[in-house]
Design an enzyme around this catalytic site. Structure first.
Site, PDB file in Angstrom:
ATOM      1  NE  ARG A  72      -3.763   0.302   2.269  1.00  0.00           N
ATOM      2  CZ  ARG A  72      -4.459   0.693   3.339  1.00  0.00           C
ATOM      3  NH1 ARG A  72      -4.557  -0.095   4.396  1.00  0.00           N
ATOM      4  NH2 ARG A  72      -5.052   1.859   3.351  1.00  0.00           N
ATOM      5  CD  GLN A 103     -13.825   8.385   8.107  1.00  0.00           C
ATOM      6  OE1 GLN A 103     -14.317   7.300   8.427  1.00  0.00           O
ATOM      7  NE2 GLN A 103     -14.446   9.218   7.303  1.00  0.00           N
ATOM      8  CG  ASN A 104      -8.850   9.129   3.215  1.00  0.00           C
ATOM      9  OD1 ASN A 104      -9.681   8.295   3.565  1.00  0.00           O
ATOM     10  ND2 ASN A 104      -9.088  10.035   2.295  1.00  0.00           N
ATOM     11  CG  HIS A 121      -9.255   5.754  10.797  1.00  0.00           C
ATOM     12  ND1 HIS A 121     -10.248   5.503   9.888  1.00  0.00           N
ATOM     13  CD2 HIS A 121      -9.883   5.909  11.991  1.00  0.00           C
ATOM     14  CE1 HIS A 121     -11.427   5.498  10.497  1.00  0.00           C
ATOM     15  NE2 HIS A 121     -11.230   5.754  11.772  1.00  0.00           N
ATOM     16  CB  CYS A 129       7.830  -0.442  18.999  1.00  0.00           C
ATOM     17  SG  CYS A 129       8.153  -2.067  19.711  1.00  0.00           S
ATOM     18  CB  CYS A 151      11.447  -1.566  18.451  1.00  0.00           C
ATOM     19  SG  CYS A 151      11.472  -0.211  19.605  1.00  0.00           S
ATOM     20  CB  CYS A 154      11.775  -2.758  23.406  1.00  0.00           C
ATOM     21  SG  CYS A 154      10.468  -3.045  22.209  1.00  0.00           S
ATOM     22  CB  THR A 192     -16.677   9.172   4.727  1.00  0.00           C
ATOM     23  OG1 THR A 192     -16.746   8.129   5.717  1.00  0.00           O
ATOM     24  CG2 THR A 192     -17.560  10.330   5.144  1.00  0.00           C
ATOM     25  CG  ASN A 217     -20.598   9.281  -1.035  1.00  0.00           C
ATOM     26  OD1 ASN A 217     -20.663   8.447  -1.926  1.00  0.00           O
ATOM     27  ND2 ASN A 217     -19.979   9.048   0.113  1.00  0.00           N
TER      28      ASN A 217
END
Ligand code: OAD
Length: 252
Positions: A72, A103-104, A121, A129, A151, A154, A192, A217
């Site tokens: 992606r 939200q993209n 989002h 991590c 990471c 850790c 949306t 829309n």
């Protein structure tokens, strides 16, 4: 597209003192980024979200999940913002109180010139991590790597900084979005389906606080019922027309 609807929507934009743009996957569709719920081309029509977009999926098969997001990322590198993104960005420059909440997980609003975009989002370009949450060294994010890098804090596995099913939204982003919804007098919901909460609740929060709602829309959605004006058509066509001549209150 009815001219009466468009001119009523333009009048609302012109009168607005404080505006919230809530965008979803349809906003980036004309750039070539797939939406989630389109029956043929949507990501969740082609892939099982539970295999790729949950913490449990990452625990089960981190390589599969990481490589899917790497693809992606590569896909995103070759697309460009469309006229809808540019219309929102140039309106935001002219209008002193325009907040873009998306939200993209792509960065197409930013690449078009929008500032201060709130990503509800998360963002595909970032990683943190899975174990300790450190954002750490981002160098392992090369789009070639097909297994999550470790990471530097850790030695846990890095994961993409996107919100997965069952996870809460980034607290700062949500509080900024909620405040913008409570303070605005107009919301434009663009591309949306209004099916994923709590993001889908923002237009109602705004409407309950007295704001008007315009929806852009190509199809009917769950938000039709609360929208004062439904503008049916692609955001890359409708938004430039809706926002082009709107100078915003600072210039009046
Ligand atoms: P959806 O895939 O649910 O909805 C996309 C919407 O865009 C649909 O209502 C389409 O009709 C509309 N649409 C498609 N092309 C359009 C265009 N050119 N112009 C205008 N509208 C168009 O996507 P979202 O609502 O963004 O979450 O989905 C919300 C969340 O569900 C996503 O952020 C993602 C997903 O699971 C996470 O990844 C956490």
């Amino acid at each position: 597209m009815s001219e009466i609807l468009m001119s009523s929507a333009k009048a609302l934009v012109e009168q607005s003192r404080s505006l919230l743009v809530l965008s979803g996957a349809g906003m980036s569709a004309e750039s070539g980024v797939p939406t989630f719920r389109d029956a043929q081309t949507g990501l969740w029509a082609k892939f099982r979200a539970e295999d790729l977009a949950t913490p449990e999926a990452f625990e089960r098969d981190p390589g599969l999940v990481w490589s899917w997001y790497q693809q992606r990322r590569r896909d995103l590198n070759i697309v460009q913002p469309n006229p809808g993104h540019f219309a929102v960005a140039s309106f935001g420059i002219r209008h002193p109180h325009c907040t873009v909440v998306t939200q993209n997980v792509d960065d197409l609003h930013e690449r078009a010139g929008s500032n201060g975009v709130v990503h509800l989002h998360g963002e595909l370009s970032a990683s943190h991590c899975f174990s300790c949450g450190a954002t750490g060294d981002q160098s392992g994010q090369s789009t070639e790597s097909e297994y999550p890098p470790h990471c530097t804090e850790c030695s846990g596995l890095m994961r993409p900084s996107v919100v997965w099913f069952g996870e809460t939204l980034p607290a700062m982003a949500w509080s900024e979005a909620e405040a913008a919804a409570q303070d605005c007098d107009l919301v434009i919901c663009a591309g949306t389906s209004g099916m994923v909460y709590p993001a889908a609740h923002l237009p109602s929060i705004a409407a309950e606080a007295g704001a008007r709602v315009i929806q852009v829309n190509i199809d009917a959605t769950a938000l039709d019922a609360i929208a004062d004006i439904n503008l049916r058509g692609p955001s890359g066509v409708i938004l430039p027309e809706l926002l082009a001549e709107q100078v915003g209150p600072s210039a009046i």
